[in-house]
Design an enzyme around this catalytic site. Structure first.
Site, PDB file in Angstrom:
ATOM      1  N   GLU A 226      -5.360   1.080   2.569  1.00 29.24           N
ATOM      2  CA  GLU A 226      -5.045   0.014   3.515  1.00 29.24           C
ATOM      3  C   GLU A 226      -5.130   0.485   4.959  1.00 29.24           C
ATOM      4  O   GLU A 226      -5.625  -0.228   5.831  1.00 29.24           O
ATOM      5  CB  GLU A 226      -3.649  -0.552   3.222  1.00 29.24           C
ATOM      6  CG  GLU A 226      -3.353  -1.871   3.923  1.00 29.24           C
ATOM      7  CD  GLU A 226      -2.839  -1.726   5.345  1.00 29.24           C
ATOM      8  OE1 GLU A 226      -2.815  -2.740   6.081  1.00 29.24           O
ATOM      9  OE2 GLU A 226      -2.459  -0.595   5.744  1.00 29.24           O
ATOM     10  N   GLU A 227      -4.629   1.695   5.236  1.00 30.80           N
ATOM     11  CA  GLU A 227      -4.579   2.174   6.623  1.00 30.80           C
ATOM     12  C   GLU A 227      -5.965   2.386   7.225  1.00 30.80           C
ATOM     13  O   GLU A 227      -6.096   2.492   8.443  1.00 30.80           O
ATOM     14  CB  GLU A 227      -3.768   3.471   6.709  1.00 30.80           C
ATOM     15  CG  GLU A 227      -2.270   3.312   6.430  1.00 30.80           C
ATOM     16  CD  GLU A 227      -1.517   2.533   7.502  1.00 30.80           C
ATOM     17  OE1 GLU A 227      -2.157   2.054   8.463  1.00 30.80           O
ATOM     18  OE2 GLU A 227      -0.290   2.393   7.361  1.00 30.80           O
TER      19      GLU A 227
ATOM     20  N   HIS B 294       4.107   2.926  12.969  1.00 32.48           N
ATOM     21  CA  HIS B 294       3.159   4.027  13.138  1.00 32.48           C
ATOM     22  C   HIS B 294       3.739   5.165  13.977  1.00 32.48           C
ATOM     23  O   HIS B 294       3.007   5.996  14.504  1.00 32.48           O
ATOM     24  CB  HIS B 294       1.825   3.541  13.726  1.00 32.48           C
ATOM     25  CG  HIS B 294       0.971   2.832  12.728  1.00 32.48           C
ATOM     26  ND1 HIS B 294      -0.356   2.568  12.933  1.00 32.48           N
ATOM     27  CD2 HIS B 294       1.248   2.343  11.502  1.00 32.48           C
ATOM     28  CE1 HIS B 294      -0.859   1.934  11.890  1.00 32.48           C
ATOM     29  NE2 HIS B 294       0.105   1.787  11.007  1.00 32.48           N
TER      30      HIS B 294
ATOM     31  N   ASP C 244       3.826  -6.223   3.479  1.00 30.55           N
ATOM     32  CA  ASP C 244       3.639  -5.132   4.439  1.00 30.55           C
ATOM     33  C   ASP C 244       4.679  -5.258   5.530  1.00 30.55           C
ATOM     34  O   ASP C 244       5.250  -6.335   5.745  1.00 30.55           O
ATOM     35  CB  ASP C 244       2.222  -5.190   5.020  1.00 30.55           C
ATOM     36  CG  ASP C 244       1.700  -3.820   5.426  1.00 30.55           C
ATOM     37  OD1 ASP C 244       2.528  -2.914   5.675  1.00 30.55           O
ATOM     38  OD2 ASP C 244       0.466  -3.657   5.502  1.00 30.55           O
TER      39      ASP C 244
ATOM     40  N   HIS D 242       0.813  -1.226   0.000  1.00 29.62           N
ATOM     41  CA  HIS D 242       0.000   0.000   0.000  1.00 29.62           C
ATOM     42  C   HIS D 242       0.840   1.265   0.000  1.00 29.62           C
ATOM     43  O   HIS D 242       1.894   1.337   0.611  1.00 29.62           O
ATOM     44  CB  HIS D 242      -1.012  -0.006   1.157  1.00 29.62           C
ATOM     45  CG  HIS D 242      -0.445   0.073   2.536  1.00 29.62           C
ATOM     46  ND1 HIS D 242      -0.237   1.277   3.185  1.00 29.62           N
ATOM     47  CD2 HIS D 242      -0.101  -0.892   3.427  1.00 29.62           C
ATOM     48  CE1 HIS D 242       0.227   1.050   4.401  1.00 29.62           C
ATOM     49  NE2 HIS D 242       0.327  -0.254   4.578  1.00 29.62           N
TER      50      HIS D 242
END
Length: 319
Positions: free
Chosen positions: A189-190, A289, A209, A38
């Site tokens: 995706e997020e 993140h 990922d 992504h």
């Protein structure tokens, strides 16, 4: 992405919601393997404009508020203007607020200070800033001579780089995979539905990922992470086993881990009803993140393991 794909001699098609699909013809046109990574990232959106000329924001993607405090950002208006700002707690200084250190970092207690001469809501509105405008974080990317790569959004830019490495190798070596490949560059995706739609001819989907690190996880920043199970359940047993076997055979550093707080493009495709087998691998990334870091070796190893799989897929899935 479209320009880089064209430079490698392939074509990128866009789906209605903006996912990119790159088709690499293989010897067997009736068997199609999908690989998804992504390109969307964490960010925010203007929730409201405060009376004092600051912005209250709502997060896009799942990050902890303390990871963006003090971060530089950009506010993107819908008429094409861009303004800079800084993310702050509403209790900005220990010199002023005695409880500034203990003030909870949550959405209601955060704001964005705009780098313009604004003192009121009306001043901000005159700039063209409005509710629903997107806010992006400064990635602060550093690609270091010793191989370390630190930046926001390595989730999932590092995996996209691995896919482009795979394409570059196929082009440079003049090789054709035994099965047709469809590379999906997903855009949501997020927020949970990146590859909820995949071309129906795909029977195996590999989500590429980042591999998380910490707690009882064993992956490092130079490994390929092979995820056996995440928050949506276990991945296909035979595909996961095949990746482990190939990593051992090719002497690729790897780790098998369980991610209880994680979902992927493959998760979205399965939940949307796709009749596929699915697996998940990717480069190990520290501090996901947040201010993330990986090593170029992890990206290289991820591309190498993907190539080993797609250039020699098992003839028939075991039951």
């Amino acid at each position: 992405m479209k320009e880089e794909t064209a430079n490698l001699g392939y074509a990128l098609e866009l789906t209605p919601k903006g996912n990119g699909i790159i088709t690499i013809p293989g010897d067997a046109a009736d068997r199609v393997i999908g690989l998804s990574a992504h390109v969307d990232t964490l960010g925010a959106m203007v929730r409201s404009i405060n009376a004092n000329g600051t912005i209250r924001f709502t997060p896009i993607g799942g990050y902890a508020m303390q990871t963006v405090e003090g971060e530089y950002c950009r506010i993107h208006t819908r008429d094409g203007r861009t303004y800079e700002g800084t993310v702050l707690s509403t209790k900005t200084s220990v010199h002023v607020y005695p409880d500034a250190r203990d003030w909870k970092r949550e959405e209601a207690n955060m704001e964005i200070r705009i780098d313009e001469m604004v003192k009121s809501k009306e001043d901000v509105e005159k700039l063209g800033i409005a509710v629903g405008d997107f806010i992006s974080w400064d990635p602060r990317t550093r690609i270091m001579p010793n191989g370390w790569i630190k930046s926001r959004h390595l989730d999932d830019k590092a995996s996209v780089a691995a896919l482009f490495g795979l394409m570059e190798w196929l082009k440079r070596e003049g090789r054709r995979p035994p099965c047709t490949l469809k590379l999906i560059l997903s855009t949501y995706e997020e927020v949970g539905h990146g590859s909820s739609y995949i071309p129906p001819e795909i029977t195996e989907l590999i989500a590429v990922d980042m591999g998380a690190m910490g707690d009882d996880l064993s992956a490092t920043e130079t490994d390929v992470s092979i995820c056996a199970k995440d928050s949506t359940g276990p991945y296909d047993y035979n595909m996961t086993t095949r990746f482990i076997e190939l990593a051992k055979r090719e002497n690729i550093p790897y780790a098998v881990d369980i991610y209880p707080h994680y979902g992927s493009d493959a998760s979205a495709a399965l939940q949307a009803g796709s009749n596929i087998r699915a697996a998940l691998i990717g480069p190990g990334v520290h501090a996901s993140h947040g201010m993330e870091r990986t090593h170029r070796d992890a990206i290289f190893h991820t591309a190498a393991l993907l190539l080993a799989y797609v250039m020699e897929p098992p003839s028939e899935p075991a039951l």
